[in-house]
Every structure is written in structure tokens, then in C-alpha cells.
Design a protein around this motif. Structure first.
Motif, PDB file in Angstrom:
ATOM      1  N   TYR A  24       0.767  -1.239   0.191  1.00 20.49           N
ATOM      2  CA  TYR A  24       0.094  -0.064   0.043  1.00 20.49           C
ATOM      3  C   TYR A  24       0.840   1.109  -0.170  1.00 20.49           C
ATOM      4  O   TYR A  24       0.460   2.041  -0.763  1.00 20.49           O
ATOM      5  CB  TYR A  24      -0.817  -0.219   1.253  1.00 20.49           C
ATOM      6  CG  TYR A  24      -1.971   1.318   1.290  1.00 20.49           C
ATOM      7  CD1 TYR A  24      -2.989   1.293   0.599  1.00 20.49           C
ATOM      8  CD2 TYR A  24      -1.618   2.312   2.159  1.00 20.49           C
ATOM      9  CE1 TYR A  24      -3.781   2.034   0.574  1.00 20.49           C
ATOM     10  CE2 TYR A  24      -2.445   3.144   2.370  1.00 20.49           C
ATOM     11  CZ  TYR A  24      -3.446   3.340   1.768  1.00 20.49           C
ATOM     12  OH  TYR A  24      -4.429   4.153   1.792  1.00 20.49           O
ATOM     13  N   TYR A  66      -5.074   6.832  -8.889  1.00 21.30           N
ATOM     14  CA  TYR A  66      -4.981   6.538  -7.635  1.00 21.30           C
ATOM     15  C   TYR A  66      -5.142   4.961  -7.541  1.00 21.30           C
ATOM     16  O   TYR A  66      -5.903   4.466  -8.377  1.00 21.30           O
ATOM     17  CB  TYR A  66      -5.702   7.192  -6.800  1.00 21.30           C
ATOM     18  CG  TYR A  66      -5.642   8.839  -7.047  1.00 21.30           C
ATOM     19  CD1 TYR A  66      -4.898   9.351  -6.272  1.00 21.30           C
ATOM     20  CD2 TYR A  66      -6.442   9.562  -7.816  1.00 21.30           C
ATOM     21  CE1 TYR A  66      -4.665  11.002  -6.467  1.00 21.30           C
ATOM     22  CE2 TYR A  66      -6.376  10.808  -8.055  1.00 21.30           C
ATOM     23  CZ  TYR A  66      -5.490  11.329  -7.310  1.00 21.30           C
ATOM     24  OH  TYR A  66      -5.160  12.898  -7.656  1.00 21.30           O
ATOM     25  N   CYS A  67      -4.310   4.314  -6.704  1.00 20.60           N
ATOM     26  CA  CYS A  67      -4.899   2.901  -6.366  1.00 20.60           C
ATOM     27  C   CYS A  67      -4.170   2.490  -5.227  1.00 20.60           C
ATOM     28  O   CYS A  67      -3.549   3.319  -4.445  1.00 20.60           O
ATOM     29  CB  CYS A  67      -4.201   1.875  -7.613  1.00 20.60           C
ATOM     30  SG  CYS A  67      -2.358   2.001  -7.720  1.00 20.60           S
ATOM     31  N   ASP A  68      -4.751   1.305  -4.707  1.00 19.54           N
ATOM     32  CA  ASP A  68      -4.330   0.819  -3.298  1.00 19.54           C
ATOM     33  C   ASP A  68      -3.053  -0.066  -3.464  1.00 19.54           C
ATOM     34  O   ASP A  68      -2.032  -0.049  -2.555  1.00 19.54           O
ATOM     35  CB  ASP A  68      -5.261  -0.174  -2.764  1.00 19.54           C
ATOM     36  CG  ASP A  68      -6.454   0.395  -2.192  1.00 19.54           C
ATOM     37  OD1 ASP A  68      -6.286   1.784  -1.859  1.00 19.54           O
ATOM     38  OD2 ASP A  68      -7.502  -0.033  -1.973  1.00 19.54           O
ATOM     39  N   THR A  86      -9.489   5.861 -10.451  1.00 19.14           N
ATOM     40  CA  THR A  86      -9.060   5.273  -8.955  1.00 19.14           C
ATOM     41  C   THR A  86      -9.521   3.900  -9.172  1.00 19.14           C
ATOM     42  O   THR A  86     -10.521   3.577  -9.583  1.00 19.14           O
ATOM     43  CB  THR A  86      -9.956   6.090  -8.045  1.00 19.14           C
ATOM     44  OG1 THR A  86      -9.668   7.348  -7.823  1.00 19.14           O
ATOM     45  CG2 THR A  86      -9.915   5.371  -6.594  1.00 19.14           C
ATOM     46  N   LEU A  88      -9.181   0.435  -6.428  1.00 18.73           N
ATOM     47  CA  LEU A  88      -9.046   0.184  -5.647  1.00 18.73           C
ATOM     48  C   LEU A  88      -8.892  -1.557  -5.620  1.00 18.73           C
ATOM     49  O   LEU A  88      -9.774  -2.204  -5.578  1.00 18.73           O
ATOM     50  CB  LEU A  88     -10.190   0.400  -4.420  1.00 18.73           C
ATOM     51  CG  LEU A  88     -10.364   1.851  -4.296  1.00 18.73           C
ATOM     52  CD1 LEU A  88     -11.237   2.279  -3.163  1.00 18.73           C
ATOM     53  CD2 LEU A  88      -9.122   2.857  -3.945  1.00 18.73           C
ATOM     54  N   GLN A 106     -13.761   5.225 -11.504  1.00 23.07           N
ATOM     55  CA  GLN A 106     -13.692   4.236 -10.408  1.00 23.07           C
ATOM     56  C   GLN A 106     -14.001   2.869 -10.386  1.00 23.07           C
ATOM     57  O   GLN A 106     -15.162   2.642 -10.798  1.00 23.07           O
ATOM     58  CB  GLN A 106     -14.406   4.921  -8.985  1.00 23.07           C
ATOM     59  CG  GLN A 106     -14.192   6.349  -8.756  1.00 23.07           C
ATOM     60  CD  GLN A 106     -14.833   6.810  -7.364  1.00 23.07           C
ATOM     61  OE1 GLN A 106     -15.827   6.109  -6.981  1.00 23.07           O
ATOM     62  NE2 GLN A 106     -14.640   7.951  -7.170  1.00 23.07           N
ATOM     63  N   LEU A 108     -13.855  -0.324  -7.782  1.00 17.52           N
ATOM     64  CA  LEU A 108     -13.595  -0.864  -6.409  1.00 17.52           C
ATOM     65  C   LEU A 108     -14.013  -2.215  -6.170  1.00 17.52           C
ATOM     66  O   LEU A 108     -14.884  -2.649  -6.465  1.00 17.52           O
ATOM     67  CB  LEU A 108     -14.860   0.143  -5.747  1.00 17.52           C
ATOM     68  CG  LEU A 108     -14.945   1.688  -5.859  1.00 17.52           C
ATOM     69  CD1 LEU A 108     -15.922   1.984  -5.036  1.00 17.52           C
ATOM     70  CD2 LEU A 108     -13.427   2.333  -5.738  1.00 17.52           C
ATOM     71  N   THR A 112     -12.930  -3.749  -0.867  1.00 12.75           N
ATOM     72  CA  THR A 112     -12.327  -2.454  -0.346  1.00 12.75           C
ATOM     73  C   THR A 112     -13.290  -1.552   0.037  1.00 12.75           C
ATOM     74  O   THR A 112     -12.993  -0.345   0.167  1.00 12.75           O
ATOM     75  CB  THR A 112     -11.363  -1.865  -1.575  1.00 12.75           C
ATOM     76  OG1 THR A 112     -12.025  -1.607  -2.611  1.00 12.75           O
ATOM     77  CG2 THR A 112     -10.181  -2.734  -2.043  1.00 12.75           C
TER      78      THR A 112
END
Length: 113
Positions: A24, A66-68, A86, A88, A106, A108, A112
Motif C-alpha cells: 500500500y 490512484y490505486c491501493d 481510481t 482500489l 472508479q 472498486l 475495499t
């Protein structure tokens, strides 16, 4: 099974495990670098490949992104992901070849949420 493997298999896991936190934190640092780049910058390709291993040369992820973890994202050939995406990726996210994704998307994964 490690805590990270449990996460990938959508089982209950300890988010504070060392392997998961290291993954992370690595992704957060790489995503921060991408925020100041364009897809034409000299280092863009090596940085995006470090974040998303196996990303095809024909695929593009436009910063900011953005990513985890990054390594839970699997992209096919000729994928284009526009600005402010994004993902996740506690679970695996797979995007097939020749896919174009608009800005502010997004994705997801279940574990998450």
C-alpha cells in the motif's frame, strides 16, 4: 495463507499486516510521483510499469491516477485510462484489450468497500 493472500481471495484479513502495508505504501509513493507527470515525460513509462507490473506498452494510464497496490490491476493491449482514475485493487481488477475509460472513473473491488 498469508493476510495478503486472504485479501486477494476476498476473505477477512488483517489490513495492518506488514506485507499489505508495504504494498500500500509503495503504491501511494508511486502515485504521488505520477501526479507531477504527463504521459510524455521521460520517466513516465518506467514509473507506471513499476506501479502496474505487466502493463502492455500499448496501454496508457493518464495521471493523476490512484490505486491501493497497483499489482492487482491487469490491463490488456491498447487500454486507455483517462485522467483521475481510481482503482482500489485489494482484489484483482481486469480490463480487457481495446478498452477506453473516461476521466474520473472508479473501480472498486469488493473487499475495499
Amino acid at each position: 495463507m498469508t493476510e495478503f493472500e486472504k485479501m486477494r481471495h476476498e476473505e477477512f484479513y488483517d489490513f495492518t499486516n506488514e506485507e499489505g502495508l508495504a504494498s500500500y505504501n509503495k503504491a501511494k509513493h508511486i502515485c504521488a510521483k505520477l501526479q507531477t507527470m504527463t504521459t510524455e515525460d521521460k520517466d513516465y513509462r518506467s514509473i507506471i510499469e513499476d506501479l502496474i507490473p505487466g502493463i502492455p506498452k500499448s496501454s496508457t494510464v493518464a495521471p493523476p491516477f490512484y490505486c491501493d497496490h497497483g499489482h492487482g490491476i491487469k490491463l490488456g493491449e491498447n487500454v486507455f485510462i483517462n485522467y483521475n482514475g481510481t482503482m482500489l485493487d485489494g482484489g484483482i481488477i481486469t480490463i480487457g484489450s481495446n478498452t477506453q475509460i473516461g476521466p474520473n472513473c472508479q473501480f472498486l473491488t469488493p473487499n475495499t468497500l
